[in-house]
Design a protein around this motif. Structure first.
Motif, PDB file in Angstrom:
ATOM      1  N   THR A   1      19.333 -48.378   7.104  1.00 29.98           N
ATOM      2  CA  THR A   1      18.998 -48.107   5.700  1.00 29.98           C
ATOM      3  C   THR A   1      20.024 -47.143   5.113  1.00 29.98           C
ATOM      4  OG1 THR A   1      16.628 -48.327   6.141  1.00 29.98           O
ATOM      5  CG2 THR A   1      17.243 -47.181   4.118  1.00 29.98           C
ATOM      6  N   ARG A   2      20.487 -47.413   3.877  1.00 24.84           N
ATOM      7  CA  ARG A   2      21.373 -46.461   3.202  1.00 24.84           C
ATOM      8  C   ARG A   2      20.510 -45.373   2.578  1.00 24.84           C
ATOM      9  NH1 ARG A   2      26.430 -45.966   1.249  1.00 24.84           N
ATOM     10  NH2 ARG A   2      27.047 -47.988   2.090  1.00 24.84           N
ATOM     11  N   LEU A   3      20.853 -44.129   2.872  1.00 27.30           N
ATOM     12  CA  LEU A   3      20.056 -42.999   2.388  1.00 27.30           C
ATOM     13  C   LEU A   3      20.695 -42.306   1.181  1.00 27.30           C
ATOM     14  CD1 LEU A   3      19.146 -41.421   5.850  1.00 27.30           C
ATOM     15  CD2 LEU A   3      17.712 -42.893   4.424  1.00 27.30           C
ATOM     16  N   PHE A   4      22.020 -42.439   1.006  1.00 29.26           N
ATOM     17  CA  PHE A   4      22.716 -41.762  -0.091  1.00 29.26           C
ATOM     18  C   PHE A   4      23.571 -42.760  -0.876  1.00 29.26           C
ATOM     19  CE2 PHE A   4      22.162 -38.181   2.876  1.00 29.26           C
ATOM     20  CZ  PHE A   4      21.572 -37.250   2.028  1.00 29.26           C
TER      21      PHE A   4
ATOM     22  N   VAL B   1      25.028 -38.198   9.464  1.00 30.46           N
ATOM     23  CA  VAL B   1      24.274 -38.969   8.477  1.00 30.46           C
ATOM     24  C   VAL B   1      24.550 -40.466   8.647  1.00 30.46           C
ATOM     25  CG1 VAL B   1      23.991 -39.441   6.013  1.00 30.46           C
ATOM     26  CG2 VAL B   1      24.128 -37.072   6.843  1.00 30.46           C
ATOM     27  N   GLN B   2      25.806 -40.828   8.879  1.00 30.82           N
ATOM     28  CA  GLN B   2      26.134 -42.234   9.076  1.00 30.82           C
ATOM     29  C   GLN B   2      25.426 -42.797  10.311  1.00 30.82           C
ATOM     30  OE1 GLN B   2      30.413 -42.412   9.245  1.00 30.82           O
ATOM     31  NE2 GLN B   2      30.679 -41.953   7.063  1.00 30.82           N
ATOM     32  N   LYS B   3      25.361 -42.008  11.384  1.00 33.32           N
ATOM     33  CA  LYS B   3      24.664 -42.464  12.588  1.00 33.32           C
ATOM     34  C   LYS B   3      23.177 -42.649  12.310  1.00 33.32           C
ATOM     35  CE  LYS B   3      23.833 -41.238  17.425  1.00 33.32           C
ATOM     36  NZ  LYS B   3      24.078 -40.232  18.498  1.00 33.32           N
ATOM     37  N   LEU B   4      22.602 -41.735  11.550  1.00 30.67           N
ATOM     38  CA  LEU B   4      21.186 -41.840  11.203  1.00 30.67           C
ATOM     39  C   LEU B   4      20.941 -43.090  10.371  1.00 30.67           C
ATOM     40  CD1 LEU B   4      18.322 -40.572  11.131  1.00 30.67           C
ATOM     41  CD2 LEU B   4      19.044 -39.345   9.060  1.00 30.67           C
TER      42      LEU B   4
ATOM     43  N   PHE C   1      28.018 -32.980   0.671  1.00 27.04           N
ATOM     44  CA  PHE C   1      28.322 -32.915   2.099  1.00 27.04           C
ATOM     45  C   PHE C   1      29.062 -31.620   2.441  1.00 27.04           C
ATOM     46  CE2 PHE C   1      27.132 -37.286   1.882  1.00 27.04           C
ATOM     47  CZ  PHE C   1      26.796 -37.670   3.173  1.00 27.04           C
ATOM     48  N   SER C   2      29.927 -31.168   1.558  1.00 29.46           N
ATOM     49  CA  SER C   2      30.684 -29.938   1.809  1.00 29.46           C
ATOM     50  C   SER C   2      29.773 -28.722   1.847  1.00 29.46           C
ATOM     51  CB  SER C   2      31.761 -29.751   0.736  1.00 29.46           C
ATOM     52  OG  SER C   2      32.695 -30.803   0.777  1.00 29.46           O
TER      53      SER C   2
ATOM     54  N   GLY D   1      20.836 -35.749  13.080  1.00 29.80           N
ATOM     55  CA  GLY D   1      21.056 -36.554  11.879  1.00 29.80           C
ATOM     56  C   GLY D   1      20.052 -36.235  10.793  1.00 29.80           C
ATOM     57  N   VAL D   2      18.796 -36.022  11.178  1.00 30.58           N
ATOM     58  CA  VAL D   2      17.757 -35.681  10.201  1.00 30.58           C
ATOM     59  C   VAL D   2      18.069 -34.347   9.555  1.00 30.58           C
ATOM     60  CG1 VAL D   2      15.319 -35.135   9.915  1.00 30.58           C
ATOM     61  CG2 VAL D   2      15.991 -37.060  11.358  1.00 30.58           C
ATOM     62  N   VAL D   3      18.471 -33.354  10.361  1.00 34.00           N
ATOM     63  CA  VAL D   3      18.794 -32.029   9.816  1.00 34.00           C
ATOM     64  C   VAL D   3      19.981 -32.131   8.861  1.00 34.00           C
ATOM     65  CG1 VAL D   3      19.620 -29.721  10.396  1.00 34.00           C
ATOM     66  CG2 VAL D   3      17.829 -30.803  11.778  1.00 34.00           C
ATOM     67  N   ALA D   4      21.003 -32.889   9.260  1.00 32.10           N
ATOM     68  CA  ALA D   4      22.160 -33.064   8.386  1.00 32.10           C
ATOM     69  C   ALA D   4      21.751 -33.751   7.091  1.00 32.10           C
ATOM     70  CB  ALA D   4      23.235 -33.881   9.103  1.00 32.10           C
TER      71      ALA D   4
END
Length: 351
Positions: A74-77, A65-68, A47-48, A34-37
């Motif tokens: 916390t929302r990251l994007f 990303v959703q799992k992370l 995302f593409s 998830g961190v790498v994504a």
């Protein structure tokens, strides 16, 4: 990475695992994928494009990303149909993650280079004092000239190497290998010879049979366990071992050799120490008709799998150059005969 730098992660982990949780154990709840994504999306702004860079599908990136975000609570994007941008929390998380991931990538690359790239690094080598001085040490200069990026450390010790405790990369062992936990590659046979100086032979004669050794001035070897090493022979096709009274006892083969050269007695010594002395007629061989079966000189390491380049090239170099040495003592005996034994009698002399 040390997640103590991520405030939002700490809050979630404290809630899930408890206040006494170890930081390393706590970080396990956060998906590395998830961190790498997350970093790929942040860097590419899409995302593409992140999926194309990682070589996976867009939906896989989105799920990671959703799992992370769920793990961090916390929302990251900020996502719209036209753009993807970092939230303030996402910016903070990116700043903290980026250096750590770069270090991980660098560490992975270094490991690949150590395995597949140019040989480099530090090599810790163990050998017995006799074999290390006579055979291995003289070969180190040519190895270093060919591989200058490898630093060498040679440890001479009569005790068998403990690869893990002593952090040994390569060890040289003599005799007959019984340790199934290591890889042992034979370099050359280990021949054992009963030796005496011409002066000793002139004064006391040489034994014609193993039974006569007890009346001679024998020089014994004490091994790393504190035990006297048995003398080994082959009589009528069968292995024969015996303990003999010692005129002198040493725990160092070089000291034994010096005592023999000085005419102090007879000793059973490995071929690599005495071949040149046979050729120069400084030593005589006796009881060669009862020589024991050859053991071996082995180069040993822990595993064939994922062998670092520095170990692989060292083992190959030593194997090639050791076999090029003329260590076949049977061809070096001063006076060939059907029994390959030399007998000099000195009437009236007693050991």
């Amino acid at each position: 990475m040390d997640t103590t730098t991520f405030p939002s992660v700490q809050i979630e982990q404290a809630r899930q695992i408890g206040p006494g949780a170890d930081a390393l154990a706590s970080s396990f709840v956060t998906s590395y994928a998830g961190v790498v994504a997350f970093l790929a999306v942040a860097n590419e702004g899409s995302f593409s494009r992140a999926a194309d860079r990682l070589g996976i599908g867009r939906s896989a990136v989105s799920r990671s990303v959703q799992k992370l975000e769920a793990q961090l609570d916390t929302r990251l994007f900020q996502r719209t149909t036209r753009s993807t941008s970092l939230t303030r929390e996402g910016e903070l998380f990116y700043e903290n993650c980026q250096p750590g991931v770069e270090r991980i990538v660098h560490a992975l690359q270094e490991m690949r280079e150590l395995r597949n790239g140019p040989a480099q690094g530090h090599l810790r080598i163990h050998a017995s004092p006799g074999f290390g001085r006579k055979v291995i040490a003289p070969l180190l200069q040519s190895f270093h000239a060919q591989y200058p990026a490898i630093t060498l450390e040679l440890l001479l010790d009569v005790r068998p190497a403990d690869f893990t405790a002593d952090r040994i990369d390569v060890s040289f062992r003599d005799g007959r290998m019984q340790d199934s936990d290591i890889v042992a590659r034979q370099l050359v046979p280990m021949q054992m010879f009963v030796c005496a100086s011409p002066a000793y032979a002139q004064a006391y004669g040489l034994p014609r049979h193993v039974d006569e050794l007890a009346s001679h001035r024998c020089i014994n070897f004490r091994n790393a366990l504190g035990r006297i090493r048995e003398w080994e022979f082959k009589i009528d096709g069968l292995a024969h071992r015996c303990m003999l009274p010692g005129q002198h006892t040493f725990n160092d083969l070089d000291l034994m050799l010096q005592a023999v050269l000085q005419g102090q007695g007879i000793a059973q010594l490995p071929g690599y120490l005495v071949c040149d002395l046979f050729r120069r007629h400084q030593l005589l061989n006796c009881l060669a008709q009862h020589a024991p079966d050859d053991g071996g000189h082995y180069v040993c390491y822990l595993s064939r799998k994922q062998l670092p380049a520095r170990i692989r090239v060292f083992v190959d170099h030593i194997a090639e150059h050791t076999r090029a040495l003329d260590l076949n003592c049977m061809d070096a005996l001063p006076i060939p005969s059907s029994s390959r034994s030399i007998v000099i009698d000195a009437p009236g002399a007693t050991p």
